[in-house]
Scaffold this motif. Structure first.
Motif, PDB file in Angstrom:
ATOM      1  N   LEU A   1       0.843  -1.194   0.000  1.00  0.00           N
ATOM      2  CA  LEU A   1       0.000   0.000   0.000  1.00  0.00           C
ATOM      3  C   LEU A   1       0.876   1.240   0.000  1.00  0.00           C
ATOM      4  CD1 LEU A   1      -2.350  -1.040   2.951  1.00  0.00           C
ATOM      5  CD2 LEU A   1      -2.822  -1.358   0.508  1.00  0.00           C
ATOM      6  N   ALA A   2       0.380   2.305  -0.632  1.00  0.00           N
ATOM      7  CA  ALA A   2       1.080   3.588  -0.603  1.00  0.00           C
ATOM      8  C   ALA A   2       0.080   4.679  -0.258  1.00  0.00           C
ATOM      9  CB  ALA A   2       1.744   3.878  -1.948  1.00  0.00           C
ATOM     10  N   GLU A   3       0.488   5.602   0.560  1.00  0.00           N
ATOM     11  CA  GLU A   3      -0.376   6.694   1.016  1.00  0.00           C
ATOM     12  C   GLU A   3      -1.027   7.405  -0.177  1.00  0.00           C
ATOM     13  OE1 GLU A   3      -2.503   9.094   3.390  1.00  0.00           O
ATOM     14  OE2 GLU A   3      -1.236   7.471   4.142  1.00  0.00           O
ATOM     15  N   GLY A   4      -2.361   7.450  -0.161  1.00  0.00           N
ATOM     16  CA  GLY A   4      -3.133   8.170  -1.162  1.00  0.00           C
ATOM     17  C   GLY A   4      -3.221   7.501  -2.519  1.00  0.00           C
ATOM     18  N   GLN A   5      -2.658   6.307  -2.651  1.00  0.00           N
ATOM     19  CA  GLN A   5      -2.623   5.626  -3.942  1.00  0.00           C
ATOM     20  C   GLN A   5      -3.618   4.473  -4.001  1.00  0.00           C
ATOM     21  OE1 GLN A   5      -0.661   6.779  -6.546  1.00  0.00           O
ATOM     22  NE2 GLN A   5      -0.469   8.431  -5.051  1.00  0.00           N
ATOM     23  N   PRO A   6      -4.116   4.145  -5.211  1.00  0.00           N
ATOM     24  CA  PRO A   6      -5.037   3.007  -5.352  1.00  0.00           C
ATOM     25  C   PRO A   6      -4.362   1.699  -4.946  1.00  0.00           C
ATOM     26  CG  PRO A   6      -5.031   4.360  -7.341  1.00  0.00           C
ATOM     27  CD  PRO A   6      -3.893   4.850  -6.475  1.00  0.00           C
ATOM     28  N   LYS A   7      -5.129   0.848  -4.285  1.00  0.00           N
ATOM     29  CA  LYS A   7      -4.589  -0.461  -3.962  1.00  0.00           C
ATOM     30  C   LYS A   7      -4.977  -1.445  -5.061  1.00  0.00           C
ATOM     31  CE  LYS A   7      -8.123  -1.683  -0.539  1.00  0.00           C
ATOM     32  NZ  LYS A   7      -8.281  -2.422   0.681  1.00  0.00           N
ATOM     33  N   GLU A   8      -4.224  -2.510  -5.166  1.00  0.00           N
ATOM     34  CA  GLU A   8      -4.435  -3.491  -6.214  1.00  0.00           C
ATOM     35  C   GLU A   8      -5.706  -4.301  -5.961  1.00  0.00           C
ATOM     36  OE1 GLU A   8      -0.965  -5.923  -6.877  1.00  0.00           O
ATOM     37  OE2 GLU A   8       0.354  -4.214  -6.484  1.00  0.00           O
ATOM     38  N   LYS A   9      -6.263  -4.824  -7.047  1.00  0.00           N
ATOM     39  CA  LYS A   9      -7.507  -5.595  -6.979  1.00  0.00           C
ATOM     40  C   LYS A   9      -7.389  -6.825  -6.077  1.00  0.00           C
ATOM     41  CE  LYS A   9     -11.004  -7.646  -9.942  1.00  0.00           C
ATOM     42  NZ  LYS A   9     -11.374  -7.962 -11.326  1.00  0.00           N
ATOM     43  N   ARG A  10      -6.182  -7.394  -5.965  1.00  0.00           N
ATOM     44  CA  ARG A  10      -6.044  -8.597  -5.135  1.00  0.00           C
ATOM     45  C   ARG A  10      -6.381  -8.327  -3.666  1.00  0.00           C
ATOM     46  NH1 ARG A  10       0.436  -9.361  -4.368  1.00  0.00           N
ATOM     47  NH2 ARG A  10       0.897  -7.166  -4.700  1.00  0.00           N
ATOM     48  N   PHE A  11      -6.342  -7.056  -3.249  1.00  0.00           N
ATOM     49  CA  PHE A  11      -6.681  -6.710  -1.871  1.00  0.00           C
ATOM     50  C   PHE A  11      -8.168  -6.354  -1.720  1.00  0.00           C
ATOM     51  CE2 PHE A  11      -2.189  -5.449  -2.530  1.00  0.00           C
ATOM     52  CZ  PHE A  11      -1.626  -6.470  -1.788  1.00  0.00           C
ATOM     53  N   SER A  12      -8.951  -6.554  -2.788  1.00  0.00           N
ATOM     54  CA  SER A  12     -10.385  -6.245  -2.743  1.00  0.00           C
ATOM     55  C   SER A  12     -11.194  -7.508  -2.479  1.00  0.00           C
ATOM     56  CB  SER A  12     -10.823  -5.555  -4.038  1.00  0.00           C
ATOM     57  OG  SER A  12     -10.681  -6.433  -5.128  1.00  0.00           O
ATOM     58  N   PHE A  13     -12.463  -7.318  -2.169  1.00  0.00           N
ATOM     59  CA  PHE A  13     -13.364  -8.392  -1.754  1.00  0.00           C
ATOM     60  C   PHE A  13     -13.690  -9.320  -2.918  1.00  0.00           C
ATOM     61  CE2 PHE A  13     -17.489  -9.675   0.461  1.00  0.00           C
ATOM     62  CZ  PHE A  13     -16.836 -10.346   1.482  1.00  0.00           C
ATOM     63  N   ASN A  14     -14.122 -10.545  -2.585  1.00  0.00           N
ATOM     64  CA  ASN A  14     -14.464 -11.534  -3.604  1.00  0.00           C
ATOM     65  C   ASN A  14     -15.920 -11.988  -3.484  1.00  0.00           C
ATOM     66  OD1 ASN A  14     -14.227 -12.998  -1.260  1.00  0.00           O
ATOM     67  ND2 ASN A  14     -12.740 -14.450  -2.024  1.00  0.00           N
ATOM     68  N   SER A  15     -16.814 -11.032  -3.295  1.00  0.00           N
ATOM     69  CA  SER A  15     -18.245 -11.313  -3.215  1.00  0.00           C
ATOM     70  C   SER A  15     -18.986 -10.016  -3.536  1.00  0.00           C
ATOM     71  CB  SER A  15     -18.599 -11.815  -1.807  1.00  0.00           C
ATOM     72  OG  SER A  15     -19.928 -12.295  -1.777  1.00  0.00           O
ATOM     73  N   PHE A  16     -20.292 -10.014  -3.381  1.00  0.00           N
ATOM     74  CA  PHE A  16     -21.113  -8.834  -3.679  1.00  0.00           C
ATOM     75  C   PHE A  16     -20.880  -8.332  -5.103  1.00  0.00           C
ATOM     76  CE2 PHE A  16     -20.896  -7.580   1.093  1.00  0.00           C
ATOM     77  CZ  PHE A  16     -21.865  -8.519   1.387  1.00  0.00           C
ATOM     78  N   GLY A  17     -20.700  -9.259  -6.049  1.00  0.00           N
ATOM     79  CA  GLY A  17     -20.502  -8.894  -7.437  1.00  0.00           C
ATOM     80  C   GLY A  17     -19.099  -8.439  -7.770  1.00  0.00           C
ATOM     81  N   HIS A  18     -18.140  -8.649  -6.867  1.00  0.00           N
ATOM     82  CA  HIS A  18     -16.757  -8.242  -7.113  1.00  0.00           C
ATOM     83  C   HIS A  18     -15.886  -9.491  -7.100  1.00  0.00           C
ATOM     84  CE1 HIS A  18     -13.734  -5.296  -7.695  1.00  0.00           C
ATOM     85  NE2 HIS A  18     -13.149  -5.442  -6.529  1.00  0.00           N
ATOM     86  N   ASP A  19     -14.806  -9.479  -7.864  1.00  0.00           N
ATOM     87  CA  ASP A  19     -13.992 -10.684  -8.006  1.00  0.00           C
ATOM     88  C   ASP A  19     -12.525 -10.482  -7.608  1.00  0.00           C
ATOM     89  OD1 ASP A  19     -13.334  -9.048 -10.115  1.00  0.00           O
ATOM     90  OD2 ASP A  19     -13.414 -10.616 -11.637  1.00  0.00           O
ATOM     91  N   GLY A  20     -12.312  -9.784  -6.510  1.00  0.00           N
ATOM     92  CA  GLY A  20     -10.955  -9.631  -5.985  1.00  0.00           C
ATOM     93  C   GLY A  20     -10.486 -10.915  -5.324  1.00  0.00           C
ATOM     94  N   ASP A  21      -9.267 -10.891  -4.799  1.00  0.00           N
ATOM     95  CA  ASP A  21      -8.700 -12.073  -4.141  1.00  0.00           C
ATOM     96  C   ASP A  21      -8.863 -12.057  -2.623  1.00  0.00           C
ATOM     97  OD1 ASP A  21      -7.849 -13.086  -6.605  1.00  0.00           O
ATOM     98  OD2 ASP A  21      -5.948 -12.019  -6.485  1.00  0.00           O
TER      99      ASP A  21
END
Length: 159
Positions: free
Chosen positions: A11-31
């Motif tokens: 992670l970097a301050e103020g920067q977008p995080k990668e999709k792999r750190f996002s949720f994998n439910s509720f219509g989203h397919d992160g890791d």
């Protein structure tokens, strides 16, 4: 005095995080992988740490808790990437998704950028006195009332 700091290879301050750190439910397919975090220069008297991830931009009226880990021993100064669910010490509390552990970013589509505040808290107690099924609000209250110090990295995510 050296500042209590939090840093991350993921992670970097103020920067977008990668999709792999996002949720994998509720219509989203992160890791749904928890990011690597490390901290240094804890305040004198620190007996344990807590780590939290909070989204103040969630359309709930009260934000959204993605992760709360309490009772991390004072000898611990980092969490590896993917540590959620595999912690040797520390207690992962129930997040706002309804399960114990890390729940990644999942803002509603078209809702714009959300901020994800990853915070390490230095605590003067070895064990935060909350029930194992405590609400996120109660844990947050206790962290704010007892903390010796904290350090935050705010990453972003947009869907």
């Amino acid at each position: 005095m050296t500042a209590f700091t939090l840093r991350s290879n993921d992670l970097a301050e103020g920067q977008p995080k990668e999709k792999r750190f996002s949720f994998n439910s509720f219509g989203h397919d992160g890791d749904n992988v928890s990011p690597q975090l490390e901290w240094a220069n804890a305040p004198e008297g620190t007996k344990s740490f807590a780590v939290t991830c909070f989204d103040p931009d969630a359309p709930t009226g009260c934000g959204f808790w993605h992760w709360q880990v309490i009772n991390i021993p004072a000898s611990t100064t980092s969490l590896e990437q993917g540590a959620s669910g595999k912690l040797a010490a520390g207690l992962e509390m129930r997040n706002d998704y309804g399960f114990n552990g890390y729940g990644g970013a999942c803002p509603p589509e078209g809702h714009g950028m959300h901020r994800y505040q990853f915070t390490v808290w230095a605590l003067p107690v070895e064990k935060l006195e909350v029930p194992d099924d405590a609400s996120c609000a109660l844990v947050s209250f206790m962290l704010n009332m007892t903390s010796l110090g904290k350090s935050t990295i705010t990453a972003t995510y947009t869907r």
